[in-house]
Write an enzyme that holds these catalytic residues in place. Sequence first.
Site, PDB file in Angstrom:
ATOM      1  CD  GLU A  85      -2.850   1.106   2.447  1.00 60.74           C
ATOM      2  OE1 GLU A  85      -2.747   0.201   3.290  1.00 60.74           O
ATOM      3  OE2 GLU A  85      -3.700   2.008   2.507  1.00 60.74           O
ATOM      4  CE  LYS A 280      -5.690  -0.681   5.976  1.00 59.09           C
ATOM      5  NZ  LYS A 280      -4.649   0.114   5.306  1.00 59.09           N
ATOM      6  CG  ASP A 296       1.626 -16.955  11.160  1.00 58.33           C
ATOM      7  OD1 ASP A 296       0.817 -16.231  10.568  1.00 58.33           O
ATOM      8  OD2 ASP A 296       1.369 -18.122  11.512  1.00 58.33           O
ATOM      9  CG  HIS A 393      -3.563   7.348   0.743  1.00 58.97           C
ATOM     10  ND1 HIS A 393      -2.728   6.327   1.103  1.00 58.97           N
ATOM     11  CD2 HIS A 393      -4.502   6.798  -0.055  1.00 58.97           C
ATOM     12  CE1 HIS A 393      -3.153   5.202   0.551  1.00 58.97           C
ATOM     13  NE2 HIS A 393      -4.232   5.469  -0.161  1.00 58.97           N
TER      14      HIS A 393
END
Length: 438
Positions: A85, A280, A296, A393
């Site tokens: 991202e 998030k 992991d 962004h």
Amino acid sequence: MNQPFSGFSKLSKEEKINWIAATYFTTPEEAVALLKKYWNSDAKIQKLHDEFIENTITNFYIPLGVAPNFLINGKYSTIPMAIEESSVVAAASKAAKFWSTRGGFKATVIDTEKIGQVHFTYKGDVSKLELFFAQIKSTFFTDTENITTNMQKRGGGILDIELRDKTNLMENYFQLHATFDTKDSMGANFINSCLEQFANTLKREAQQFDLFSETEKNIQVVMSILSNYVPNCIVRAEVSCPIEDLEEKHIPNPISFAERFVQAVKIAEIEPYRAVTHNKGIMNGVDAVVIATGNDFRAVEAGVHAYASKSGQYSSLSHAKIENGFFTFWLEIPLALGTVGGLTSLHPLVKLSLEMLENPSAEELMQFVAVAGLAQNFAALRSLTTSGIQEGHMKMHLNNILNQFDATEEERHQVKNHFKHHVVSHSGVVNFIESLRQ
Ligand code: HMG
């Protein structure tokens, strides 16, 4: 295809690719060519990647970026981040640079306890089961000595084993709840091997326990497995400074910035819809370092979100306060990570990432990961409570839009010049490219 393909796993890699291409693609040669284009030119490296998973047909790239200038507990580090991202690495870097002149990040490992459970059913007198457990508890330790000897030499091993009565949740349901210290390994294999031995010991010893009736001897083990919920394997990361030190070009009024920031965190603490997006943002940083270091991320994600719900309501993992003129922002997250075992000594880029971090212990890696999560959260909240998220962004996302439109070098140059003075939006860039092309 409308019937199962038995024996697919036994095909060679080439045969698998050819079958996939012929079955699903209108231009099979193109599909085959694309899959092969992503193979590593070094056959040894490709073989290594082929064997990480099953039915491998090619490699799937994720960029590996770096965020420099992280001052953590007084020492500078550059953090490797594997993520797809845009703006995440820039955001982490910007937060690292910001805090490097304001005391840096403080990171502390609070505890490193891992957990595993043997889930079993027992029909009978619970007091007899308790007596049985008390009598055989030491046998669980002696029976696993061959598994635990090396871990004990490193200072780890089995910490404790408890019998837990869960019959209020399910009829006849009990657990052996065991805790472990697995030092620098994530410990999944070690824990699962110990648990499977506990299960065998439990069944064997039950058969020989004189006080049990025949029914009581018949303990049924349902499963033996580690838990990825590790609420006692916790790391804390924190930044703090006098409020006035928050001032810089984009933060002209540090007091109102700090107040709004604290409100934004409070909203994430009390409102689950916001908490999920807030967390998030934290996981943008956490996962990127977890992946780069070969750990992991599914286990980490599952454990972290369970921790975020520990009060019974999903809530923010980070917290902020203003006290005595100081702004403090921190998070505490559970992280079961390893710097030995698993992919850590196999994947060449994982090895490189760990070396970049100066070959950390698992505890040090926990600190890097938590700091990356906090930095990411700071950057996102700073944007959200000031300019809004889209400005930064989209600025970082610009290259993706240009690539979508196959922009030429000249078009890229003109677009970048234009958007130095305009806020980037998808439609704005598309319109501008179209105007250039007319
Ligand atoms: P800016 O102020 O335009 O950046 O910020 P700048 O050009 O002034 O550069 C300042 C520093 O930022 C640089 O220092 C770098 O550290 C970094 P320098 O290296 O020049 O000494 N930086 C870069 N690093 C690498 N490559 C670049 C780059 N550009 C700046 N190209 C920035 C721009 C994007 C950093 C800022 O607007 C920002 O932090 N935005 C937040 C972005 C973000 O959070 N992205 C995550 C994805 S959005 C999301 O998924 C989560 C969210 O929903 C979570 C939530 O809701 O809480 C938002």
